[in-house]
Design a protein around this motif. Sequence first.
Motif, PDB file in Angstrom:
ATOM      1  N   SER A 113      -5.111 -43.375 102.982  1.00  0.00           N
ATOM      2  CA  SER A 113      -5.579 -42.867 104.276  1.00  0.00           C
ATOM      3  C   SER A 113      -7.052 -43.174 104.467  1.00  0.00           C
ATOM      4  O   SER A 113      -7.903 -42.622 103.755  1.00  0.00           O
ATOM      5  CB  SER A 113      -5.339 -41.352 104.367  1.00  0.00           C
ATOM      6  OG  SER A 113      -5.958 -40.825 105.528  1.00  0.00           O
ATOM      7  N   GLU A 281       4.825 -28.875 103.816  1.00  0.00           N
ATOM      8  CA  GLU A 281       4.525 -28.716 105.235  1.00  0.00           C
ATOM      9  C   GLU A 281       3.126 -29.229 105.572  1.00  0.00           C
ATOM     10  O   GLU A 281       2.896 -29.779 106.651  1.00  0.00           O
ATOM     11  CB  GLU A 281       4.648 -27.246 105.630  1.00  0.00           C
ATOM     12  CG  GLU A 281       6.087 -26.733 105.649  1.00  0.00           C
ATOM     13  CD  GLU A 281       6.165 -25.255 105.990  1.00  0.00           C
ATOM     14  OE1 GLU A 281       5.084 -24.595 106.045  1.00  0.00           O
ATOM     15  OE2 GLU A 281       7.280 -24.740 106.195  1.00  0.00           O
ATOM     16  N   HIS A 283       1.549 -31.745 104.486  1.00  0.00           N
ATOM     17  CA  HIS A 283       1.445 -33.198 104.573  1.00  0.00           C
ATOM     18  C   HIS A 283       2.617 -33.826 105.325  1.00  0.00           C
ATOM     19  O   HIS A 283       2.705 -35.060 105.416  1.00  0.00           O
ATOM     20  CB  HIS A 283       1.358 -33.787 103.165  1.00  0.00           C
ATOM     21  CG  HIS A 283       0.246 -33.205 102.350  1.00  0.00           C
ATOM     22  ND1 HIS A 283      -1.081 -33.490 102.585  1.00  0.00           N
ATOM     23  CD2 HIS A 283       0.257 -32.310 101.319  1.00  0.00           C
ATOM     24  CE1 HIS A 283      -1.836 -32.815 101.737  1.00  0.00           C
ATOM     25  NE2 HIS A 283      -1.051 -32.104 100.954  1.00  0.00           N
ATOM     26  N   ALA A 284       3.504 -32.993 105.845  1.00  0.00           N
ATOM     27  CA  ALA A 284       4.706 -33.510 106.506  1.00  0.00           C
ATOM     28  C   ALA A 284       4.377 -34.245 107.806  1.00  0.00           C
ATOM     29  O   ALA A 284       5.046 -35.216 108.158  1.00  0.00           O
ATOM     30  CB  ALA A 284       5.682 -32.381 106.784  1.00  0.00           C
ATOM     31  N   ARG A 285       3.357 -33.797 108.517  1.00  0.00           N
ATOM     32  CA  ARG A 285       3.036 -34.411 109.806  1.00  0.00           C
ATOM     33  C   ARG A 285       2.673 -35.880 109.633  1.00  0.00           C
ATOM     34  O   ARG A 285       3.178 -36.757 110.351  1.00  0.00           O
ATOM     35  CB  ARG A 285       1.889 -33.666 110.482  1.00  0.00           C
ATOM     36  CG  ARG A 285       1.523 -34.218 111.856  1.00  0.00           C
ATOM     37  CD  ARG A 285       0.457 -33.359 112.537  1.00  0.00           C
ATOM     38  NE  ARG A 285       0.118 -33.882 113.844  1.00  0.00           N
ATOM     39  CZ  ARG A 285      -0.827 -34.795 114.062  1.00  0.00           C
ATOM     40  NH1 ARG A 285      -1.525 -35.280 113.039  1.00  0.00           N
ATOM     41  NH2 ARG A 285      -1.092 -35.212 115.284  1.00  0.00           N
ATOM     42  N   ALA A 286       1.788 -36.163 108.653  1.00  0.00           N
ATOM     43  CA  ALA A 286       1.389 -37.554 108.422  1.00  0.00           C
ATOM     44  C   ALA A 286       2.580 -38.395 107.980  1.00  0.00           C
ATOM     45  O   ALA A 286       2.750 -39.540 108.414  1.00  0.00           O
ATOM     46  CB  ALA A 286       0.291 -37.613 107.357  1.00  0.00           C
ATOM     47  N   LEU A 288       5.796 -37.841 108.621  1.00  0.00           N
ATOM     48  CA  LEU A 288       6.757 -37.990 109.710  1.00  0.00           C
ATOM     49  C   LEU A 288       6.282 -39.016 110.736  1.00  0.00           C
ATOM     50  O   LEU A 288       7.074 -39.814 111.259  1.00  0.00           O
ATOM     51  CB  LEU A 288       7.002 -36.642 110.385  1.00  0.00           C
ATOM     52  CG  LEU A 288       8.020 -36.636 111.537  1.00  0.00           C
ATOM     53  CD1 LEU A 288       9.380 -37.092 111.032  1.00  0.00           C
ATOM     54  CD2 LEU A 288       8.120 -35.246 112.157  1.00  0.00           C
ATOM     55  N   MET A 289       4.992 -39.013 111.030  1.00  0.00           N
ATOM     56  CA  MET A 289       4.463 -39.954 112.021  1.00  0.00           C
ATOM     57  C   MET A 289       4.683 -41.391 111.584  1.00  0.00           C
ATOM     58  O   MET A 289       5.146 -42.234 112.355  1.00  0.00           O
ATOM     59  CB  MET A 289       2.974 -39.685 112.257  1.00  0.00           C
ATOM     60  CG  MET A 289       2.685 -38.428 113.057  1.00  0.00           C
ATOM     61  SD  MET A 289       0.925 -38.151 113.300  1.00  0.00           S
ATOM     62  CE  MET A 289       0.484 -39.584 114.272  1.00  0.00           C
TER      63      MET A 289
END
Length: 434
Positions: A113, A281, A283-286, A288-289
């Motif tokens: 990242s 949860e 780190h799930a957003r990154a 999933l994107m």
Amino acid sequence: MLALLGIATIAVLLAAILTKRLSPLVALIIVPVAASLLGGFGLQTSKFVIDGIKSLAPVVGMFVFAILYFGTITDAGTLDPIIDRILRAVGTRPTRIVVGTTLLALLIHLDGSGAVCFLVTIPAMLPLYDRLQMDRRVLAAAASMAAGINFLPWTGPMIRASASLHVPISSLFNPLIPIQAIGLVFVFGAAYWLGRREEKRLGLTRADGAIPMPTRELTPEQQALRRPKLFVFNIVLTVLVLGTMVVMGEKVPPALMFMVGLCVALIVNYPDVDMQRKRIEAHARAALMMAGILLAAGVFTGVMQGSGMLKAMAQAAVGFVPQGMASQIPVALGLLSMPLSMLFDPDSFYFGVLPVVAEIASQLGVPAVHVGQAALLGQMTTGFPVSPLTPATFLVVGLCGIDLADHQKFTFPLLFGASIVMTIACVVLGIFPW
């Protein structure tokens, strides 16, 4: 007819993404599906889409679990002792400071990242640069070089190249390991040169012990997640995961290694089930994107290949490339890949442009893997920290408090130089034909 439809599809895709009329995820799905229907493929479109998604499933799995794994061990504080040691070691001599900045950014960027790398590195080092009245552009350049040269198997460009060309990540990455090492030598050499130049500019010949060392402050939430007693375990686990992936990538799927590694890291560092859920949860957003982008890319590549549009475009373009120049396509792309980062964002290049170049090269007898490796030498690797098409570039200039134009003018030659050196190394070591 198919070639024209393919060209129109890619043109619309690039226009939609570059003008921000559509998000990359939406464009990668809507544009190729519409093109397939207009081309008269009807219900066959669904087969193209499913085939494309199936081909990317291992890559998507690897990326999702890589993000979760590195997020978990970072939360546990695995990199904290290394970061603190670097900050103590740099002292107040500009040469050490710039080299230390580069090393710190390189380590932080292990998770792939760029945003995290810059958010950790620049605030940690900026106070020291300001106390010594060092040029902030040097800080931006050092962090950018370290992040740009770090094209590891789980970074965005590597995964995009693998997904768009349907080439295993190990086939792309393993031959480039010595090339990356050569690139790192160039980067640290450039960092040392920048530091020496700052010493001469400031008239410094020795460290000034009166200047306080930089310190890092962790929030109470971050402190609660740290597991300093498990530092050795987490380092050994990471080495095992990465080592197995590199050495046995053909036999053991990288996705499986990160899955197992994540499970072990969660069980050992956070035995409580609720804490495990919260780490996932967090780190799930990154995850999933990027998973969404990759699956959408599967739709695009599936339609382009299944419909025959990609092959038709390549066959039409082959006639314009002299046969004697075919073997030099990877070298030419390697030299151009970094400047192309100023024109194309990663999704439009890797999913829109690269497959066409690879297919043209394939028609002329050049393996697609060489084309993918050439792109990785600069396209949104060394190129991303100065590209106006990536948010990370604006994060760098914002955190450093410098103008975008000044950052680009100062850092572009260094990043371009790294790309050129690695391309030449690929030729010398026989990775690219000549």
